[in-house]
Enzyme design. Structure first.
Site, short mmCIF file in Angstrom:
data_model
loop_
_atom_site.label_atom_id
_atom_site.label_comp_id
_atom_site.label_asym_id
_atom_site.label_seq_id
_atom_site.Cartn_x
_atom_site.Cartn_y
_atom_site.Cartn_z
N MET A 52 -17.51 -4.80 10.41
CA MET A 52 -17.44 -3.41 9.89
C MET A 52 -18.83 -2.86 9.58
SD MET A 52 -14.10 -3.96 7.41
CE MET A 52 -14.64 -5.60 6.87
N ASP A 104 -1.90 -3.10 11.52
CA ASP A 104 -3.05 -2.26 11.19
C ASP A 104 -3.71 -1.70 12.45
OD1 ASP A 104 -4.84 -4.16 12.27
OD2 ASP A 104 -5.03 -5.22 10.37
N LYS A 153 -5.92 0.89 7.85
CA LYS A 153 -6.92 1.41 6.93
C LYS A 153 -8.23 1.56 7.69
CE LYS A 153 -6.68 -1.72 3.64
NZ LYS A 153 -5.64 -2.64 4.12
#
Length: 463
Positions: free
Chosen positions: A384, A249, A271
């Protein structure tokens, strides 16, 4: 890469050494170990070379060097203490496209001697490109300590059985897996213990059994940690170096990806916000399909696969389809980034508990238990949370957190690009907005942040 590493076959090849002192003797010995036919040119031949003259069957010419002397040689070494002669040897060889080395003069060389670990037929070579020869020798010493002499015997065993294995196992990928199992398993241990006859018997038995065994693939779910490659576990590194496919990722750094087997297939499935290469369901099935095709698959995820990494969803699919897998934990971003920022997640004077949450925006909102998160004497770590930073601070204040509660944002933690920005719930959003901050980031909230200035041991770009 200033020098391309290459091994030259010198068995029976004519090589020239200009000079006949102690340094020349060392170079002669190296060439002789490679089976070269050696000629020495020197006006004066000193004792170290005279001692090895008959041992290495040297042809010695007592004369001054002239340019035509390099004619007909595969490789030339100049080991004199005369700069003019050394330059003449280098120029003469280069004009005729002959490999030349001038001792301790990298600028005159078309090749350089590495520090060598000789476990013939296994040879390892280390070089600093002439920048730090002592460092290269120190690295060689480390390799010497971890590569026992018995590795040479193991290589000889593999050479002996190589034709039989190739005839029995036609598929190259399956052949590679067979050899990796042999060279890392019981057969190798028998060789290391000196039981080579028993090792041969076991190797023959495993080869005979091979056709009866179905080689199914396997998935290795590996946490790549917060960014620094040397924070990987030993198991992670070992599995990465034997994988056929690496599915990774966007949080996996290029430096970590470079540690995977060089000829493995690399598949990016990162992603990012509003930019998903593949949906999670498709990633789950991709891992299963690759394993069903007999591949050994590394699923490489930033941090730890089971902390906001959706690793549980991926192995659910593997279990449902009967696919073997391993999970290799990694250092999660909270632990790694906090440690490198000098911010303890718990401290008896500040926080007796720590909570991990995700600050991911959904429909422009963050749905969290704000009353719980606003409680005192704890540390809150937000993954995040960069885009939602202002909303996070406002929500905490609205639910009772002090406006001056310390908060830190760590960008690219544990790497040389690490930055730590500190402030309060009131001030940090504007401080971050005034700077060019990019993901990955981690947010740490609580009075432990006040320890950053005192305990800030790792220096990135800025703090």
């Amino acid at each position: 890469m200033e020098y391309f590493p290459i091994f030259v076959k010198l068995q029976g090849q004519a090589c020239l050494v200009v000079g006949a002192g102690e340094i020349a003797a060392r170079k002669i010995d190296l060439l002789a170990r490679a089976g070269a036919d050696i000629t020495v040119i020197a006006k004066e031949v000193k004792v170290p070379v005279l001692k090895i003259q008959h041992q290495h069957r040297l042809s010695i010419l007592h004369k001054a060097f002239v340019p035509d002397d390099v004619q007909g040689f595969k490789l030339v070494i100049s080991a004199t203490d005369n700069d003019e002669t050394n330059c003449l040897v280098a120029d003469s060889a280069k004009q005729r496209d002959i490999l030349v080395n001038v001792v301790d003069s990298p600028a005159l060389c078309s090749f350089i001697f590495p520090a060598i670990v000789d476990r013939s037929p296994i040879i390892a070579a280390v070089t600093s490109g002439g920048a730090a020869p002592v460092l290269a020798r120190l690295l060689r010493a480390k390799l010497e300590s971890i590569i026992p002499p018995s590795y040479g015997r193991l290589a000889q065993l593999a050479e002996k059985f190589r034709p039989a294995v190739k005839n029995t196992i036609a598929e190259p990928a399956q052949r590679r897996i067979f050899w990796e199992n042999i060279l890392q398993g019981a057969v190798a241990e028998l060789v290391f213990a000196g039981n080579e006859q028993q090792a041969e018997q076991q190797l023959q038995a495993k080869l005979a059994q091979h056709q009866a065994n179905v080689n199914n693939g396997e998935v290795y779910l590996i946490g790549a940690g917060p960014g620094a490659p040397d924070l990987l576990t030993f198991r992670a590194l070992r599995l990465m170096q034997q994988a056929d496919v690496v599915v990774y990722d966007h949080l996996v750094s290029p430096e970590i990806l470079d540690l995977a087997r060089r000829d493995s297939e690399k598949i990016y499935v990162g992603k990012q916000r509003q930019n998903h290469t593949l949906a999670q369901e498709n990633i789950n099935q991709l891992l299963a399909d690759l394993a069903k095709a007999g591949k050994r698959v590394v699923r490489l995820k930033g941090g730890d696969p089971f902390i906001f990494g959706r690793g549980g969803e991926e192995i659910e699919t593997l279990m449902q389809q009967g696919i073997a897998f391993q999970v290799v934990p990694g250092i999660t971003a909270a632990s790694g980034c906090a440690s490198y920022a000098g911010i303890p997640l718990t401290h008896r004077d500040h926080a007796q508990s720590c909570i991990f949450v995700t600050g991911h925006l959904k429909n422009d909102d963050i749905n969290l238990n704000w009353t719980q998160l606003a409680a005192p004497n704890q540390t809150v770590v937000v993954y995040m949370g960069l885009v939602g930073l202002e909303k996070i601070c406002q929500a905490l204040i609205a639910h009772g957190s002090p406006k001056d509660l310390p908060i830190a944002l760590v960008q690219q933690g544990t790497t040389t690009h690490q930055r730590v920005i500190t402030g309060t719930l009131t001030t940090l959003p504007s401080l971050v907005a005034a700077q060019e901050v990019k993901a990955p980031t981690l947010i740490i909230i609580g009075t432990v942040v006040t320890l950053h200035e005192k305990l800030n041991w790792f220096q990135g770009e800025a703090s």
